[in-house]
Scaffold this motif. Structure first.
Motif, PDB file in Angstrom:
ATOM      1  N   LEU A 159      59.233  35.067  27.179  1.00  0.00           N
ATOM      2  CA  LEU A 159      58.677  34.594  28.440  1.00  0.00           C
ATOM      3  C   LEU A 159      59.318  33.268  28.815  1.00  0.00           C
ATOM      4  CD1 LEU A 159      56.125  36.243  27.017  1.00  0.00           C
ATOM      5  CD2 LEU A 159      54.933  35.346  29.004  1.00  0.00           C
ATOM      6  N   SER A 160      59.535  33.076  30.108  1.00  0.00           N
ATOM      7  CA  SER A 160      60.038  31.805  30.598  1.00  0.00           C
ATOM      8  C   SER A 160      58.894  30.800  30.662  1.00  0.00           C
ATOM      9  CB  SER A 160      60.644  31.983  31.987  1.00  0.00           C
ATOM     10  OG  SER A 160      59.611  32.139  32.957  1.00  0.00           O
ATOM     11  N   PRO A 161      59.195  29.507  30.742  1.00  0.00           N
ATOM     12  CA  PRO A 161      58.128  28.507  30.879  1.00  0.00           C
ATOM     13  C   PRO A 161      57.263  28.735  32.111  1.00  0.00           C
ATOM     14  CG  PRO A 161      60.176  27.454  30.254  1.00  0.00           C
ATOM     15  CD  PRO A 161      60.519  28.880  30.569  1.00  0.00           C
ATOM     16  N   GLU A 162      57.811  29.402  33.137  1.00  0.00           N
ATOM     17  CA  GLU A 162      57.044  29.686  34.346  1.00  0.00           C
ATOM     18  C   GLU A 162      56.220  30.959  34.236  1.00  0.00           C
ATOM     19  OE1 GLU A 162      60.325  27.163  34.717  1.00  0.00           O
ATOM     20  OE2 GLU A 162      60.485  29.341  34.405  1.00  0.00           O
ATOM     21  N   GLY A 163      56.368  31.687  33.119  1.00  0.00           N
ATOM     22  CA  GLY A 163      55.557  32.879  32.900  1.00  0.00           C
ATOM     23  C   GLY A 163      56.239  34.199  33.204  1.00  0.00           C
ATOM     24  N   ARG A 164      57.517  34.183  33.576  1.00  0.00           N
ATOM     25  CA  ARG A 164      58.233  35.448  33.761  1.00  0.00           C
ATOM     26  C   ARG A 164      58.393  36.126  32.401  1.00  0.00           C
ATOM     27  NH1 ARG A 164      63.602  34.074  37.047  1.00  0.00           N
ATOM     28  NH2 ARG A 164      63.845  36.364  37.007  1.00  0.00           N
ATOM     29  N   MET A 165      58.204  37.436  32.361  1.00  0.00           N
ATOM     30  CA  MET A 165      58.250  38.179  31.112  1.00  0.00           C
ATOM     31  C   MET A 165      59.459  39.109  31.102  1.00  0.00           C
ATOM     32  SD  MET A 165      55.394  40.806  29.501  1.00  0.00           S
ATOM     33  CE  MET A 165      54.126  39.533  29.436  1.00  0.00           C
ATOM     34  N   PHE A 166      60.129  39.147  29.946  1.00  0.00           N
ATOM     35  CA  PHE A 166      61.322  39.977  29.798  1.00  0.00           C
ATOM     36  C   PHE A 166      61.178  40.861  28.563  1.00  0.00           C
ATOM     37  CE2 PHE A 166      62.354  36.202  32.137  1.00  0.00           C
ATOM     38  CZ  PHE A 166      63.150  36.654  33.181  1.00  0.00           C
ATOM     39  N   LEU A 167      61.568  42.119  28.708  1.00  0.00           N
ATOM     40  CA  LEU A 167      61.542  43.090  27.614  1.00  0.00           C
ATOM     41  C   LEU A 167      62.955  43.580  27.346  1.00  0.00           C
ATOM     42  CD1 LEU A 167      58.554  45.585  28.117  1.00  0.00           C
ATOM     43  CD2 LEU A 167      58.806  43.846  26.343  1.00  0.00           C
ATOM     44  N   PHE A 168      63.195  43.951  26.076  1.00  0.00           N
ATOM     45  CA  PHE A 168      64.518  44.406  25.669  1.00  0.00           C
ATOM     46  C   PHE A 168      64.396  45.701  24.895  1.00  0.00           C
ATOM     47  CE2 PHE A 168      64.224  39.809  25.903  1.00  0.00           C
ATOM     48  CZ  PHE A 168      65.084  39.588  26.981  1.00  0.00           C
ATOM     49  N   MET A 169      65.211  46.668  25.273  1.00  0.00           N
ATOM     50  CA  MET A 169      65.155  48.020  24.719  1.00  0.00           C
ATOM     51  C   MET A 169      66.520  48.387  24.161  1.00  0.00           C
ATOM     52  SD  MET A 169      63.119  49.281  28.065  1.00  0.00           S
ATOM     53  CE  MET A 169      64.035  48.014  28.941  1.00  0.00           C
ATOM     54  N   PRO A 170      66.685  48.386  22.835  1.00  0.00           N
ATOM     55  CA  PRO A 170      67.981  48.753  22.262  1.00  0.00           C
ATOM     56  C   PRO A 170      68.424  50.135  22.730  1.00  0.00           C
ATOM     57  CG  PRO A 170      66.502  47.881  20.582  1.00  0.00           C
ATOM     58  CD  PRO A 170      65.678  48.082  21.811  1.00  0.00           C
ATOM     59  N   ARG A 171      69.728  50.299  22.880  1.00  0.00           N
ATOM     60  CA  ARG A 171      70.249  51.579  23.364  1.00  0.00           C
ATOM     61  C   ARG A 171      70.318  52.566  22.195  1.00  0.00           C
ATOM     62  NH1 ARG A 171      72.256  52.188  28.170  1.00  0.00           N
ATOM     63  NH2 ARG A 171      72.647  49.957  28.333  1.00  0.00           N
ATOM     64  N   PHE A 172      69.134  53.052  21.778  1.00  0.00           N
ATOM     65  CA  PHE A 172      69.070  54.012  20.682  1.00  0.00           C
ATOM     66  C   PHE A 172      69.652  55.367  21.078  1.00  0.00           C
ATOM     67  CE2 PHE A 172      65.262  51.399  19.267  1.00  0.00           C
ATOM     68  CZ  PHE A 172      65.926  50.814  18.212  1.00  0.00           C
ATOM     69  N   ASP A 173      69.493  55.737  22.351  1.00  0.00           N
ATOM     70  CA  ASP A 173      69.956  57.051  22.799  1.00  0.00           C
ATOM     71  C   ASP A 173      70.100  57.028  24.322  1.00  0.00           C
ATOM     72  OD1 ASP A 173      67.330  57.351  23.883  1.00  0.00           O
ATOM     73  OD2 ASP A 173      66.627  58.192  21.991  1.00  0.00           O
ATOM     74  N   GLU A 174      70.350  58.207  24.901  1.00  0.00           N
ATOM     75  CA  GLU A 174      70.618  58.286  26.336  1.00  0.00           C
ATOM     76  C   GLU A 174      69.390  57.993  27.189  1.00  0.00           C
ATOM     77  OE1 GLU A 174      69.278  62.178  24.760  1.00  0.00           O
ATOM     78  OE2 GLU A 174      70.847  60.747  24.194  1.00  0.00           O
ATOM     79  N   LYS A 175      68.193  57.957  26.593  1.00  0.00           N
ATOM     80  CA  LYS A 175      67.003  57.613  27.366  1.00  0.00           C
ATOM     81  C   LYS A 175      66.975  56.132  27.743  1.00  0.00           C
ATOM     82  CE  LYS A 175      63.733  61.212  25.963  1.00  0.00           C
ATOM     83  NZ  LYS A 175      62.387  61.476  25.411  1.00  0.00           N
ATOM     84  N   THR A 176      67.796  55.343  27.081  1.00  0.00           N
ATOM     85  CA  THR A 176      67.847  53.918  27.378  1.00  0.00           C
ATOM     86  C   THR A 176      68.728  53.707  28.608  1.00  0.00           C
ATOM     87  OG1 THR A 176      67.742  53.567  24.984  1.00  0.00           O
ATOM     88  CG2 THR A 176      68.160  51.639  26.365  1.00  0.00           C
ATOM     89  N   VAL A 177      68.117  53.853  29.770  1.00  0.00           N
ATOM     90  CA  VAL A 177      68.882  53.746  31.022  1.00  0.00           C
ATOM     91  C   VAL A 177      69.222  52.297  31.341  1.00  0.00           C
ATOM     92  CG1 VAL A 177      68.053  55.902  31.990  1.00  0.00           C
ATOM     93  CG2 VAL A 177      66.702  53.824  32.306  1.00  0.00           C
ATOM     94  N   PHE A 178      68.443  51.350  30.805  1.00  0.00           N
ATOM     95  CA  PHE A 178      68.814  49.934  30.850  1.00  0.00           C
ATOM     96  C   PHE A 178      68.234  49.271  29.616  1.00  0.00           C
ATOM     97  CE2 PHE A 178      65.232  50.678  33.736  1.00  0.00           C
ATOM     98  CZ  PHE A 178      64.264  49.818  33.266  1.00  0.00           C
ATOM     99  N   THR A 179      68.906  48.226  29.148  1.00  0.00           N
ATOM    100  CA  THR A 179      68.557  47.631  27.859  1.00  0.00           C
ATOM    101  C   THR A 179      67.886  46.269  27.983  1.00  0.00           C
ATOM    102  OG1 THR A 179      69.459  47.066  25.675  1.00  0.00           O
ATOM    103  CG2 THR A 179      70.867  46.612  27.575  1.00  0.00           C
ATOM    104  N   ALA A 180      68.079  45.566  29.100  1.00  0.00           N
ATOM    105  CA  ALA A 180      67.436  44.281  29.356  1.00  0.00           C
ATOM    106  C   ALA A 180      66.643  44.392  30.650  1.00  0.00           C
ATOM    107  CB  ALA A 180      68.461  43.160  29.459  1.00  0.00           C
ATOM    108  N   SER A 181      65.425  43.851  30.657  1.00  0.00           N
ATOM    109  CA  SER A 181      64.563  44.072  31.819  1.00  0.00           C
ATOM    110  C   SER A 181      63.612  42.916  32.037  1.00  0.00           C
ATOM    111  CB  SER A 181      63.750  45.356  31.633  1.00  0.00           C
ATOM    112  OG  SER A 181      62.766  45.192  30.619  1.00  0.00           O
ATOM    113  N   GLU A 182      63.090  42.849  33.255  1.00  0.00           N
ATOM    114  CA  GLU A 182      61.984  41.948  33.591  1.00  0.00           C
ATOM    115  C   GLU A 182      60.754  42.796  33.845  1.00  0.00           C
ATOM    116  OE1 GLU A 182      60.811  38.142  36.444  1.00  0.00           O
ATOM    117  OE2 GLU A 182      62.747  39.148  36.694  1.00  0.00           O
TER     118      GLU A 182
END
Length: 388
Positions: free
Chosen positions: A57-80
């Motif tokens: 999380l950023s100091p302002e409260g923005r939240m970010f999630l990260f999804m390793p590219r384990f397989d083709e279902k990982t359409v994106f790996t870094a996200s807000e």
């Protein structure tokens, strides 16, 4: 070592109501709060497309999630992540399209990201196109993003410190007067792990403690998650043990010690960061600073607070633990909805956040059947400390 138990209830609010019916039924199994600490709150039900292992999380409260590219279902790996549960590619959809022809400019396999003290977001890219296989040449890297503009401002290559079987996993960044450093775990695809230390000022990266007992997967470990032994289970019915070297890491408040543990190990270790960063020290000299801090259970992510207490993602118990500096361990929360608790983050106003990754439900552990149940829960707990 003494162990104190104190269970917590997860609150059921508007976020909880967005869960699937099966998840809502499970929430009724939570145990009542009995101690002096705050309850574990469900913050958001994140509609991530697949396993979210990383969280910051950023100091302002923005939240970010990260999804390793384990397989083709990982359409994106870094996200807000947004309060309504939306999960969108970050910093852009284009940046999340891995391109082996542009390995330094696109994101491949991001298991985690963290903010530093100057509000820069750092992403760890393992450079993988799947859960196994050789990292794409030139794709392993650290990526620095300015959240004010959502623009990548710096990339530090890690090609020199990865191997053909590397699986970079977790990240801590320490920026303070006189020091700018990053520390990375490589859990390895065969269980032979290592630590990586990066001088951010120069970009110099060194691989440390490769094959050392403290970074290596321990044979014979039995890990039970949601009442089932965790194994690699193939569609043809064959099964094999899980291997996982250096995985979770945490940094002491003064930056002098890095805490770490293999995924498949019950031991917690510490090493001097000055030794990790010193190019004149060989691995034997670094190993001489390693301390075995003893049993802490089977965990994934770790984090330390400003009182040098280490939080433990107790995956076998669907819970959160905490190790005090004197070695005492307390179980702070348990709940069936906390499925494979993974990455922690502590905010400046005293909240401990963590992700519920459901990694044990992935196809490779269930004979090719994906048993994950989106949305993925993000929880938080009020603590009596700030970040380390």
């Amino acid at each position: 070592m003494t162990i104190r138990l104190a269970r917590r209830t997860l609150l059921t609010g508007t976020a909880a109501a967005t869960f699937a019916p099966a998840m809502a039924v499970r929430s009724g199994l939570a145990q009542p709060a009995t101690g002096s600490f705050g309850a574990l709150d469900l913050v958001v039900a994140a509609r991530a497309p697949t396993t979210p292992t990383g969280l910051t999380l950023s100091p302002e409260g923005r939240m970010f999630l990260f999804m390793p590219r384990f397989d083709e279902k990982t359409v994106f790996t870094a996200s807000e992540v947004f309060p309504d549960g939306r999960v969108e590619p970050y910093p852009s959809e284009a940046a999340n399209r891995p391109d082996p022809a542009r390995p330094a400019e696109t994101l491949f396999h991001v298991p985690n990201g963290v903010f530093d003290r100057t509000n820069r977001l750092w992403l760890l890219d393992a450079g993988l196109m799947a859960s196994s296989g050789e990292p794409v040449p030139g794709a392993a890297k650290l990526v620095c993003i300015d959240p004010a503009t959502n623009v990548i401002v710096r990339t530090i290559p890690l090609q020199s410190v990865v191997t053909k079987t590397s699986s970079l996993n977790d990240l801590r960044v320490d920026v303070r007067p006189g020091r700018e450093a990053a520390y990375i775990t490589d859990q390895g695809q065969t269980g032979e792990g290592a630590l990586i230390a990066v001088d951010l000022a120069s970009g110099r990266a060194v691989r440390r403690l490769a094959g050392h007992a403290s970074t290596r997967s321990v044979d014979g470990i039995l890990k039970i998650v949601e009442g089932r032994v965790l194994l690699k289970r193939e569609a043809d019915g064959t099964a094999s043990p899980i291997k996982g070297g250096a995985n979770g890491i945490a940094l002491s408040p003064d930056g002098a010690r890095l805490y770490y543990t293999p995924l498949m190990s019950r031991r917690l270790y510490a090493v001097e960061t000055a030794a990790l960063l010193d190019a004149d020290k060989d691995d034997a000299a670094v190993a001489a600073t390693v301390v075995d801090l003893g049993e802490k259970g089977l965990t994934g992510g770790l984090i330390a607070d400003s009182r040098d207490r280490i939080y433990l993602s107790l995956q076998e118990f669907n819970g959160i633990g905490r190790r005090d500096p004197d070695g005492r361990i307390e179980v702070l929360a348990t709940d069936p909805r906390l499925i494979w608790p993974d990455t922690f983050w502590i905010t400046g106003d005293g909240w401990l956040y963590l992700s519920s990754a459901q990694a044990n439900r992935r196809p490779e552990h269930n004979g090719g059947i994906d048993r994950q149940e989106p949305p993925f829960a993000i929880f938080r707990m009020r603590i009596d400390a700030g970040p380390a």
